[in-house]
Write a protein that holds these residues in place. Structure first.
Motif, short mmCIF file in Angstrom:
data_model
loop_
_atom_site.label_atom_id
_atom_site.label_comp_id
_atom_site.label_asym_id
_atom_site.label_seq_id
_atom_site.Cartn_x
_atom_site.Cartn_y
_atom_site.Cartn_z
N ALA A 112 0.91 -1.12 0.01
CA ALA A 112 0.00 -0.03 -0.14
C ALA A 112 0.87 1.15 -0.05
O ALA A 112 2.01 1.32 0.41
CB ALA A 112 -0.92 -0.11 1.17
N ASP A 113 0.33 2.38 -0.80
CA ASP A 113 1.19 3.46 -0.69
C ASP A 113 1.53 4.08 0.78
O ASP A 113 2.66 4.72 1.12
CB ASP A 113 0.26 4.68 -1.21
N ARG A 114 0.50 3.72 1.81
CA ARG A 114 0.58 4.14 2.79
C ARG A 114 0.25 3.30 3.96
O ARG A 114 -0.79 2.67 3.71
CB ARG A 114 0.21 5.64 3.05
N ILE A 115 0.88 3.16 5.17
CA ILE A 115 0.17 2.40 6.14
C ILE A 115 0.33 3.08 7.45
O ILE A 115 1.12 3.74 8.20
CB ILE A 115 1.44 1.15 6.49
N VAL A 116 -1.03 2.95 7.95
CA VAL A 116 -1.32 3.67 9.34
C VAL A 116 -1.38 2.85 10.52
O VAL A 116 -2.14 1.99 10.38
CB VAL A 116 -2.52 4.58 9.35
N GLU B 53 2.01 5.62 14.26
CA GLU B 53 2.82 5.59 12.95
C GLU B 53 2.19 5.85 11.82
O GLU B 53 1.02 5.40 11.58
CB GLU B 53 3.92 4.47 13.14
N ASP B 54 2.77 6.52 10.78
CA ASP B 54 2.23 6.67 9.49
C ASP B 54 3.30 6.97 8.67
O ASP B 54 4.30 7.76 8.69
CB ASP B 54 1.33 8.08 9.50
N GLY B 55 3.33 5.89 7.33
CA GLY B 55 4.17 5.93 6.52
C GLY B 55 3.99 4.77 5.67
O GLY B 55 3.39 3.94 5.89
N SER B 56 5.16 4.54 4.62
CA SER B 56 5.10 3.65 3.80
C SER B 56 5.96 2.47 4.39
O SER B 56 6.43 2.66 5.64
CB SER B 56 5.91 3.82 2.44
N HIS B 57 5.72 1.26 4.06
CA HIS B 57 6.38 -0.09 4.59
C HIS B 57 7.82 0.23 4.51
O HIS B 57 8.39 -0.05 5.77
CB HIS B 57 6.14 -1.23 3.80
N GLU B 58 8.71 0.92 3.70
CA GLU B 58 9.97 1.01 3.66
C GLU B 58 10.23 2.08 4.76
O GLU B 58 11.36 1.78 5.92
CB GLU B 58 10.62 1.37 2.55
N GLU B 59 9.51 3.10 5.09
CA GLU B 59 9.78 4.23 6.04
C GLU B 59 9.69 3.69 7.29
O GLU B 59 10.10 3.96 8.44
CB GLU B 59 8.69 5.50 5.74
N LEU B 60 8.60 2.78 7.63
CA LEU B 60 8.05 2.43 8.84
C LEU B 60 9.19 1.22 9.53
O LEU B 60 9.73 1.12 10.44
CB LEU B 60 6.62 1.73 8.84
#
Length: 425
Positions: A377-381, A395-402
């Motif tokens: 997904a573009d974004r994971i909350v 937390e809020d961000g992409s898979h890679e960011e998180l």
């Protein structure tokens, strides 16, 4: 008596499928299991009309069959009437002559009246005939007036015209809080979130974090206790057009005992076959039509003549096609609320990847407790844990960011990944 039972059984067989379908439609309208989808897709009027026309068809056929077999029934009545009348005359003569007491006369009269068990007078079918004769007359009147016959399976699903039809919708949660009446703690507590039009987003969190509750709030099934929810700047809890902009597949999605075509059309409110065919293709369900004896008009239940049952995975394809058809019909937000929980991890991940691929450009919300299924997904909350007195979003961000953040999402993802890692020997 045997002849009467056979005749009655034949009458029941005459309209068996129609009566069964009418009973099923009534259960959809009155049951709690289907209430969410009926409200979300705006199916109440359509199902009510379908129930009315199906029941009318069933009772009309029954009355026609009864009328065609009326001759033997009348003959039976003509034979029994003078017999019973003559018996009462003889009882009266015996009472007058003093050869039969009053108590004996009452007993004899009751015995004579029981003779009706050998005929059709007073049976359950007579009561049914009385109730259906009016419907039969209404059908005849409709035909005499030149009105077209109603085909229930071709009734168009009534839908409110959604605003910005065909465009992805923007979703806004502004300090939303909600608590179920039977609970002391909030299921959702001061959550604020903006989902831009066309973005795919996943809600994740521990059990009880309010993932499914958020979906129900977005669908307008509940109104928040505090804060506001907007779909294209309209409140789905009170605005029907805004509610129609949200298409959802719930975990307990309804498996309608209707033809395959209707199971998909329910989402779109449109009978365009190209739309329905494209939705089934995008859902990966074209193999259904390759099954022997299954066509667009096949009822998806083995309880009906010519009907068939589907496996859990096949039903999920049909439900996904229903949601994709809703998008083609004007929905701007597409929600998957753990509808693939019955699938294994790899099957669910493959289905979610295909889903994200065919819905690219649509505002999409995914809910799953399996993080590997939503990683694209573009974004994971990551939602807060209400039991820990947390609020809103953790937390809020992409898979890679998180994963780089190394926080709660990374911990949960790594924990699940270890469960499916090959065991060294």
């Amino acid at each position: 008596m045997s002849w009467i039972n056979l005749a009655f059984d034949k009458l029941l067989q005459t309209n068996g499928d129609d009566r069964l379908r009418a009973t099923y439609l009534r259960s959809l309208l009155t049951g709690a299991e289907s209430a969410k989808e009926i409200r979300q897709f705006g199916l109440a009027d359509w199902l009510s009309e379908m129930y009315r026309s199906t029941w009318l068809t069933a009772t009309t056929r029954l009355w026609r069959a009864r009328r065609n077999g009326l001759g033997p029934v009348v003959l039976t009545c003509l034979v029994m009437a003078p017999t019973i009348g003559g018996a009462f005359v003889l009882i009266g003569i015996d009472v007058a002559a003093g050869t039969l007491t009053l108590a004996g006369a009452v007993t004899m009269a009751q015995a004579v009246l029981r003779l009706q068990s050998f005929g059709v007078l007073g049976d359950a079918g007579t009561a049914l005939a009385r109730s259906t004769s009016v419907l039969g007359a209404l059908v005849s009147l409709r035909l005499e007036l030149g009105l077209p016959a109603i085909e229930p399976s071709r009734l168009k699903v009534p839908r409110a015209t959604p605003s910005k039809s065909g465009e992805p919708a923007e979703v806004q949660f502004d300090r939303v809080s909600f608590r179920y009446p039977s609970r002391d703690t909030y299921a959702v507590n001061e959550l604020s979130l903006r989902i831009p039009a066309g973005q795919s987003i996943a809600f994740v969190g521990v059990n009880g974090a309010g993932k499914s509750t958020l979906v129900k709030l977005l669908c307008g099934l509940y109104a928040p206790d505090e804060g506001e929810i907007r779909v294209d700047r309209a409140d789905p809890a009170v605005d029907e057009a805004a509610r129609r902009r949200v298409a959802v597949i719930f975990q307990d999605f309804v498996r309608y005992h209707l033809p395959l075509r209707d199971n998909i059309v329910l989402g779109a409110g449109d009978t365009d076959h190209a739309l329905v065919e494209r939705a089934l293709t995008d859902a990966g369900g074209t193999a259904l039509l390759e099954r022997r004896g299954l066509s667009w008009d096949t009822v998806l239940s083995s309880e009906y003549d010519g009907g068939t049952d589907l496996s859990g995975g096949q039903w999920q394809r049909v439900a996904l096609a229903r949601a994709l058809a809703a998008v083609a019909g004007g929905a701007g937000v597409l929600v998957l609320d753990e509808p693939t929980a019955a699938l294994d991890v790899r099957a669910e991940a493959a289905l979610f990847e295909r889903f994200l691929e065919v819905t690219r450009g649509v505002t999409t919300i995914l809910v799953s407790h399996r993080l590997s299924s939503v990683r694209h997904a573009d974004r994971i909350v990551v939602l807060a844990d209400p039991s820990g007195n947390e609020r809103g979003i953790v937390e809020d961000g992409s898979h890679e960011e998180l994963m780089r953040l190394g926080g709660r999402y990374a911990e949960m993802f790594s924990l699940q990944a270890r469960r499916f890692a090959p065991v060294a020997r």
